[in-house]
Design an enzyme around this catalytic site. Structure first.
Site, PDB file in Angstrom:
ATOM      1  N   ASP A 145      43.030 121.571  20.810  1.00  0.00           N
ATOM      2  CA  ASP A 145      41.720 122.124  20.483  1.00  0.00           C
ATOM      3  C   ASP A 145      40.708 121.695  21.541  1.00  0.00           C
ATOM      4  O   ASP A 145      40.852 120.655  22.184  1.00  0.00           O
ATOM      5  CB  ASP A 145      41.241 121.616  19.124  1.00  0.00           C
ATOM      6  CG  ASP A 145      42.007 122.223  17.961  1.00  0.00           C
ATOM      7  OD1 ASP A 145      42.704 123.242  18.171  1.00  0.00           O
ATOM      8  OD2 ASP A 145      41.903 121.692  16.842  1.00  0.00           O
ATOM      9  N   ASP A 147      37.227 120.359  21.609  1.00  0.00           N
ATOM     10  CA  ASP A 147      36.309 119.743  20.649  1.00  0.00           C
ATOM     11  C   ASP A 147      34.895 119.649  21.212  1.00  0.00           C
ATOM     12  O   ASP A 147      34.666 119.062  22.271  1.00  0.00           O
ATOM     13  CB  ASP A 147      36.793 118.337  20.285  1.00  0.00           C
ATOM     14  CG  ASP A 147      38.127 118.366  19.557  1.00  0.00           C
ATOM     15  OD1 ASP A 147      38.235 119.100  18.565  1.00  0.00           O
ATOM     16  OD2 ASP A 147      39.059 117.659  19.986  1.00  0.00           O
TER      17      ASP A 147
END
Length: 234
Positions: A145, A147
């Protein structure tokens, strides 16, 4: 030494040599943790302030070091004397993640960062992308991901940022966007959870703070967001 700022989650700090000596003295020299910490210290890389357990005594601070893939990819947790820490700064600004993304995504990513900036948010990158930017070591893997740390001053601003992030989900090839909305009162809420909560799709939301966690019921969200607004006003 500069006076340390009040410690909050995601603050990055460096340690004085005295503090490093204390940390390393408690470890077995042949251990993996000891070897990694010595290398980390030698590189001058920062440590990140984590959530603080209630049993810590005054003057102590819990920090973490996420090791890169080549070092075993684990998270080390340390208790350090706050008085021997130096404030280092924050995670890199979001636009710097461009260097870790495929070339074809560069313009889309910079455009997204500009849209967040236009809403008054100086977004930062943490997690795998943030640590790779800081250290130059391998953290990002396939499926990691991206972030985002999103400082906000109000619930209204948070809603506008979430709208921008949702629209960015249509960008082909962009890693999944994750991260937290950070309010002035130290409340932090995952932006995806905030969206579900504000829409009424979720009855509760988890609020992270430096000193712990709590669950906010949907029935109380109007009162809570009013508190967030007033905390900024004061």
């Amino acid at each position: 030494m500069n006076a340390p700022l009040p410690a909050r989650r995601h603050h990055l700090i460096t340690l004085e040599s005295t503090a490093w000596d204390q940390v390393l003295a408690d470890l077995e020299p042949a251990s993996h943790a000891y070897q990694c910490l010595r290398r980390w210290h030698a590189k001058g890389w920062p440590l990140v302030v984590s959530r603080q357990p209630g049993e810590l005594s005054s003057g102590q601070l819990q920090v973490g070091i996420p090791l890169p893939t080549d070092w075993g990819r684990q998270r080390l947790s340390l208790i350090i004397p706050h008085a021997l820490s130096l404030t280092w700064g924050g995670f890199p600004p979001a636009h710097e993640a461009q260097t870790l993304l495929p070339v074809f995504l560069a313009q889309d990513w910079l455009s997204l960062c500009q849209q967040l900036q236009a809403q008054g948010c100086k977004a930062q990158i943490y997690g795998s992308y943030g640590w790779e930017l800081i250290t130059g070591q391998g953290y990002v893997r396939e499926g990691s991901d991206l972030d985002l740390m999103l400082p906000v001053q109000s619930a209204t601003q948070a809603d506008l940022l979430v709208k921008v992030l949702n629209e960015a989900g249509d960008i082909k090839g962009l890693p999944r966007l994750d991260g937290e909305l950070l309010f002035p009162n130290d409340d932090a809420i995952a932006w995806r959870e905030w969206q579900q909560w504000r829409s009424g799709a979720s009855s509760k939301v988890m609020i992270k703070r430096t000193d712990g966690l709590r669950i906010q019921a949907h029935s109380d969200w109007s009162e809570h967001t009013s508190t967030l607004e007033s905390s900024h006003a004061t």
